[in-house]
Design a protein around this motif. Structure first.
Motif, short mmCIF file in Angstrom:
data_model
loop_
_atom_site.label_atom_id
_atom_site.label_comp_id
_atom_site.label_asym_id
_atom_site.label_seq_id
_atom_site.Cartn_x
_atom_site.Cartn_y
_atom_site.Cartn_z
N CYS A 4 23.11 -36.99 -23.73
CA CYS A 4 21.93 -36.90 -22.87
C CYS A 4 22.16 -37.68 -21.60
O CYS A 4 22.75 -38.75 -21.62
CB CYS A 4 20.70 -37.45 -23.58
N SER A 5 21.68 -37.16 -20.50
CA SER A 5 21.81 -37.88 -19.25
C SER A 5 20.70 -38.92 -19.12
O SER A 5 19.73 -38.89 -19.86
CB SER A 5 21.76 -36.90 -18.08
N LEU A 6 20.84 -39.79 -18.16
CA LEU A 6 19.82 -40.80 -17.94
C LEU A 6 18.50 -40.19 -17.48
O LEU A 6 17.45 -40.76 -17.66
CB LEU A 6 20.30 -41.81 -16.90
N ALA A 7 18.56 -38.99 -16.92
CA ALA A 7 17.34 -38.34 -16.44
C ALA A 7 16.49 -37.83 -17.59
O ALA A 7 15.33 -37.53 -17.41
CB ALA A 7 17.71 -37.18 -15.52
N GLY A 8 17.06 -37.71 -18.77
CA GLY A 8 16.29 -37.24 -19.91
C GLY A 8 16.98 -36.10 -20.63
O GLY A 8 17.96 -35.57 -20.17
N CYS A 9 16.44 -35.75 -21.76
CA CYS A 9 17.04 -34.71 -22.58
C CYS A 9 16.11 -33.50 -22.62
O CYS A 9 14.90 -33.64 -22.63
CB CYS A 9 17.21 -35.19 -24.02
N SER A 10 16.69 -32.35 -22.66
CA SER A 10 15.92 -31.15 -22.94
C SER A 10 16.58 -30.50 -24.13
O SER A 10 17.79 -30.57 -24.27
CB SER A 10 15.90 -30.22 -21.73
N SER A 11 15.80 -29.90 -24.98
CA SER A 11 16.39 -29.32 -26.16
C SER A 11 16.66 -27.84 -25.93
O SER A 11 15.78 -27.09 -25.54
CB SER A 11 15.47 -29.52 -27.37
N SER A 12 17.91 -27.47 -26.13
CA SER A 12 18.31 -26.08 -26.01
C SER A 12 17.79 -25.30 -27.20
O SER A 12 17.58 -25.84 -28.27
CB SER A 12 19.83 -25.97 -25.96
N SER A 13 17.61 -24.01 -26.97
CA SER A 13 17.19 -23.11 -28.03
C SER A 13 18.06 -21.88 -28.00
O SER A 13 18.70 -21.58 -27.00
CB SER A 13 15.73 -22.69 -27.84
N VAL A 14 18.10 -21.16 -29.12
CA VAL A 14 18.77 -19.88 -29.19
C VAL A 14 17.68 -18.83 -29.40
O VAL A 14 16.89 -18.92 -30.33
CB VAL A 14 19.79 -19.82 -30.35
N VAL A 15 17.64 -17.87 -28.49
CA VAL A 15 16.69 -16.77 -28.58
C VAL A 15 17.48 -15.55 -29.06
O VAL A 15 18.42 -15.13 -28.39
CB VAL A 15 16.03 -16.47 -27.22
N MET A 16 17.13 -15.01 -30.23
CA MET A 16 17.82 -13.84 -30.75
C MET A 16 16.88 -12.64 -30.65
O MET A 16 15.74 -12.70 -31.12
CB MET A 16 18.26 -14.02 -32.19
N LEU A 17 17.38 -11.57 -30.05
CA LEU A 17 16.61 -10.35 -29.91
C LEU A 17 16.83 -9.44 -31.11
O LEU A 17 17.80 -9.60 -31.86
CB LEU A 17 16.99 -9.62 -28.62
N GLN A 18 15.96 -8.47 -31.27
CA GLN A 18 16.04 -7.52 -32.38
C GLN A 18 17.38 -6.77 -32.38
O GLN A 18 17.89 -6.41 -33.44
CB GLN A 18 14.89 -6.50 -32.30
N ASP A 19 17.97 -6.55 -31.19
CA ASP A 19 19.23 -5.80 -31.11
C ASP A 19 20.46 -6.68 -31.33
O ASP A 19 21.59 -6.21 -31.21
CB ASP A 19 19.34 -5.06 -29.78
N THR A 21 21.30 -9.41 -29.53
CA THR A 21 21.62 -10.19 -28.34
C THR A 21 21.11 -11.61 -28.53
O THR A 21 20.00 -11.81 -29.00
CB THR A 21 20.97 -9.56 -27.09
N GLN A 22 21.94 -12.59 -28.15
CA GLN A 22 21.53 -13.99 -28.25
C GLN A 22 21.63 -14.64 -26.88
O GLN A 22 22.57 -14.40 -26.14
CB GLN A 22 22.44 -14.75 -29.21
N TYR A 23 20.65 -15.47 -26.58
CA TYR A 23 20.64 -16.27 -25.36
C TYR A 23 20.53 -17.72 -25.76
O TYR A 23 19.72 -18.07 -26.62
CB TYR A 23 19.43 -15.94 -24.49
N VAL A 24 21.34 -18.58 -25.15
CA VAL A 24 21.19 -20.02 -25.31
C VAL A 24 20.45 -20.50 -24.08
O VAL A 24 20.85 -20.22 -22.94
CB VAL A 24 22.55 -20.73 -25.45
N THR A 25 19.35 -21.19 -24.29
CA THR A 25 18.49 -21.62 -23.18
C THR A 25 18.80 -23.05 -22.77
O THR A 25 19.32 -23.83 -23.57
CB THR A 25 17.01 -21.52 -23.56
#
Length: 62
Positions: A4-19, A21-25
């Motif tokens: 994590c950077s000093l500016a803060g952490c954001s939590s990534s997510s994985v979005v999986m579509l019905q077809d 397809t996966q996106y890492v956010t």
């Protein structure tokens, strides 16, 4: 928390579509907007907007 950077952490997510397809956010997706979409920014910086009924699941990345 490691990685994590000093500016803060954001939590990534994985979005999986019905077809399959996966996106890492970059951060948690904004789910179920008024107009029925899920929107997020993927790790390449692209703004993505998909219909909520196309999303199979969203899970926080480990």
């Amino acid at each position: 928390m490691a990685g994590c950077s000093l500016a803060g952490c954001s939590s990534s997510s994985v979005v999986m579509l019905q077809d399959g397809t996966q996106y890492v956010t970059k951060d948690s997706p904004r789910t179920y907007t008024r107009d029925g979409f899920v929107q997020f920014t993927d790790i390449s910086g692209r703004h993505v907007r998909v219909r909520a009924d196309e999303v199979a699941n969203i899970k926080e990345e480990d």
